[in-house]
Design an enzyme around this catalytic site. Sequence first.
Site, mmCIF file in Angstrom:
data_model
loop_
_atom_site.group_PDB
_atom_site.id
_atom_site.type_symbol
_atom_site.label_atom_id
_atom_site.label_comp_id
_atom_site.label_asym_id
_atom_site.label_seq_id
_atom_site.Cartn_x
_atom_site.Cartn_y
_atom_site.Cartn_z
ATOM 1 C CE1 TYR A 69 12.800 112.991 44.065
ATOM 2 C CE2 TYR A 69 13.402 113.842 41.909
ATOM 3 C CZ TYR A 69 12.572 113.072 42.709
ATOM 4 O OH TYR A 69 11.507 112.411 42.169
ATOM 5 C CG HIS A 121 6.220 104.846 44.418
ATOM 6 N ND1 HIS A 121 5.138 105.681 44.630
ATOM 7 C CD2 HIS A 121 5.768 103.876 43.578
ATOM 8 C CE1 HIS A 121 4.093 105.223 43.962
ATOM 9 N NE2 HIS A 121 4.440 104.130 43.321
ATOM 10 C CB CYS A 152 31.396 103.178 37.087
ATOM 11 S SG CYS A 152 29.818 103.994 36.786
ATOM 12 N N GLY A 189 -3.916 107.013 54.012
ATOM 13 C CA GLY A 189 -3.399 108.271 53.467
ATOM 14 C C GLY A 189 -2.907 108.214 52.039
ATOM 15 C CB THR A 190 -2.681 106.285 49.259
ATOM 16 O OG1 THR A 190 -2.420 106.399 47.849
ATOM 17 C CG2 THR A 190 -3.547 105.077 49.503
HETATM 18 P P1 OAD Z 1 -1.474 112.005 47.336
HETATM 19 O O1 OAD Z 1 -0.948 113.370 47.605
HETATM 20 O O2 OAD Z 1 -2.005 111.719 45.987
HETATM 21 O O3 OAD Z 1 -2.632 111.652 48.374
HETATM 22 C C1 OAD Z 1 -2.459 111.898 49.751
HETATM 23 C C2 OAD Z 1 -3.690 111.365 50.465
HETATM 24 O O4 OAD Z 1 -3.507 111.537 51.862
HETATM 25 C C3 OAD Z 1 -4.993 112.082 50.090
HETATM 26 O O5 OAD Z 1 -5.971 111.093 49.844
HETATM 27 C C4 OAD Z 1 -5.336 112.893 51.343
HETATM 28 O O6 OAD Z 1 -6.742 113.015 51.542
HETATM 29 C C5 OAD Z 1 -4.707 112.044 52.431
HETATM 30 N N1 OAD Z 1 -4.275 112.780 53.637
HETATM 31 C C6 OAD Z 1 -3.717 114.006 53.729
HETATM 32 N N2 OAD Z 1 -3.384 114.296 54.976
HETATM 33 C C7 OAD Z 1 -3.728 113.208 55.723
HETATM 34 C C8 OAD Z 1 -3.616 112.884 57.117
HETATM 35 N N3 OAD Z 1 -3.069 113.731 57.976
HETATM 36 N N4 OAD Z 1 -4.085 111.681 57.527
HETATM 37 C C9 OAD Z 1 -4.650 110.802 56.640
HETATM 38 N N5 OAD Z 1 -4.764 111.057 55.327
HETATM 39 C C10 OAD Z 1 -4.310 112.246 54.872
HETATM 40 O O7 OAD Z 1 -0.308 110.968 47.739
HETATM 41 P P2 OAD Z 1 -0.136 109.437 47.323
HETATM 42 O O8 OAD Z 1 -1.442 108.768 47.195
HETATM 43 O O9 OAD Z 1 0.855 108.870 48.267
HETATM 44 O O10 OAD Z 1 5.055 109.079 43.570
HETATM 45 O O11 OAD Z 1 0.520 109.588 45.896
HETATM 46 C C11 OAD Z 1 0.957 108.445 45.190
HETATM 47 C C12 OAD Z 1 2.235 108.754 44.436
HETATM 48 O O12 OAD Z 1 2.047 109.877 43.602
HETATM 49 C C13 OAD Z 1 3.405 109.132 45.322
HETATM 50 O O13 OAD Z 1 4.094 108.005 45.839
HETATM 51 C C14 OAD Z 1 4.290 109.941 44.424
HETATM 52 C C15 OAD Z 1 3.239 110.723 43.655
HETATM 53 O O14 OAD Z 1 3.600 111.094 42.367
HETATM 54 C C16 OAD Z 1 6.405 109.049 43.693
HETATM 55 O O15 OAD Z 1 7.040 109.679 44.520
HETATM 56 C C17 OAD Z 1 7.089 108.138 42.757
#
Ligand code: OAD
Length: 241
Positions: A69, A121, A152, A189-190
């Site tokens: 981290y 998250h 603490c 972007g997820t």
């Molecule tokens: P991911 O890394 O799983 O997905 C990222 C997404 O962003 C993918 O679908 C890419 O295609 C897309 N992407 C990449 N670059 C981009 C851009 N410039 N513009 C638009 N889209 C783009 O990330 P998350 O879905 O956020 O948990 O992952 C979910 C969770 O899994 C996170 O919050 C994290 C991880 O474990 C914790 O930190 C608790």
Amino acid sequence: MSPSAVILEAKSRLARARSVTVLTGAGISADSGIPTFRGADGLWRNFRAEDLATPEAFARDPRLVWEWYNWRRELIATKQPNAAHRALVELEGRHDRFLLITQNVDGLHRAAGSNKLLEIHGNIWKVRCTICKQVAENREVPIALPPHCRACHGLVRPHIVWFGEALEEESLDRSMGAVASCDVMLIIGTSGVVNPAASFAGIAKAAGAFVIEINLDDQPQSAMVDLMIGGRAAETVPLLL
Ligand code: OAD
């Protein structure tokens, strides 16, 4: 539909919406230079989540988890919000009923000026005591190891929801409420593979919302959305205003 017609349709849906809910993931911050989790250079390609982002990993080796981290805090501390983060601040100002739900822990939405924001998250700039559970902001880079609670003196951990942990109940209730009651849902972007966020597109659709997705590529949820805008978040989100 041509790419420009897709943008026009999304823009007009947003302009007419009484309530808007947005879900963001690592892709929106990729344009600020923060690595995603599952892409080609994604963090989970190079690190094992079970060694670094689970309560068991922290119980086994808190120093190792904190070192990881600290590396991420050092990286994120040098990054700034981008045009997509800023466009969402403007969108928030246009709608009384608005909620931005982010899975990102980098704090860039808040830094851009978003207020109607739920960081489901957690946040990498917050720590939580393993003993008294007090949450505190901590912006030290790097944080001195092992970090202790000011109240603490117990060991503190990142205030982040790890694999195997549940979302805070209030976060879950508020996000479910906003997803199930919006006119337009914007998903940016997820990869849509981590629950509960993975279920939001389906819940919004079932409740009658118009769902718009912005991503570089099709994702599991893309088949069910009403409009898919392919492209980088920083380039496409500002076009919706
Ligand atoms: P991911 O890394 O799983 O997905 C990222 C997404 O962003 C993918 O679908 C890419 O295609 C897309 N992407 C990449 N670059 C981009 C851009 N410039 N513009 C638009 N889209 C783009 O990330 P998350 O879905 O956020 O948990 O992952 C979910 C969770 O899994 C996170 O919050 C994290 C991880 O474990 C914790 O930190 C608790």
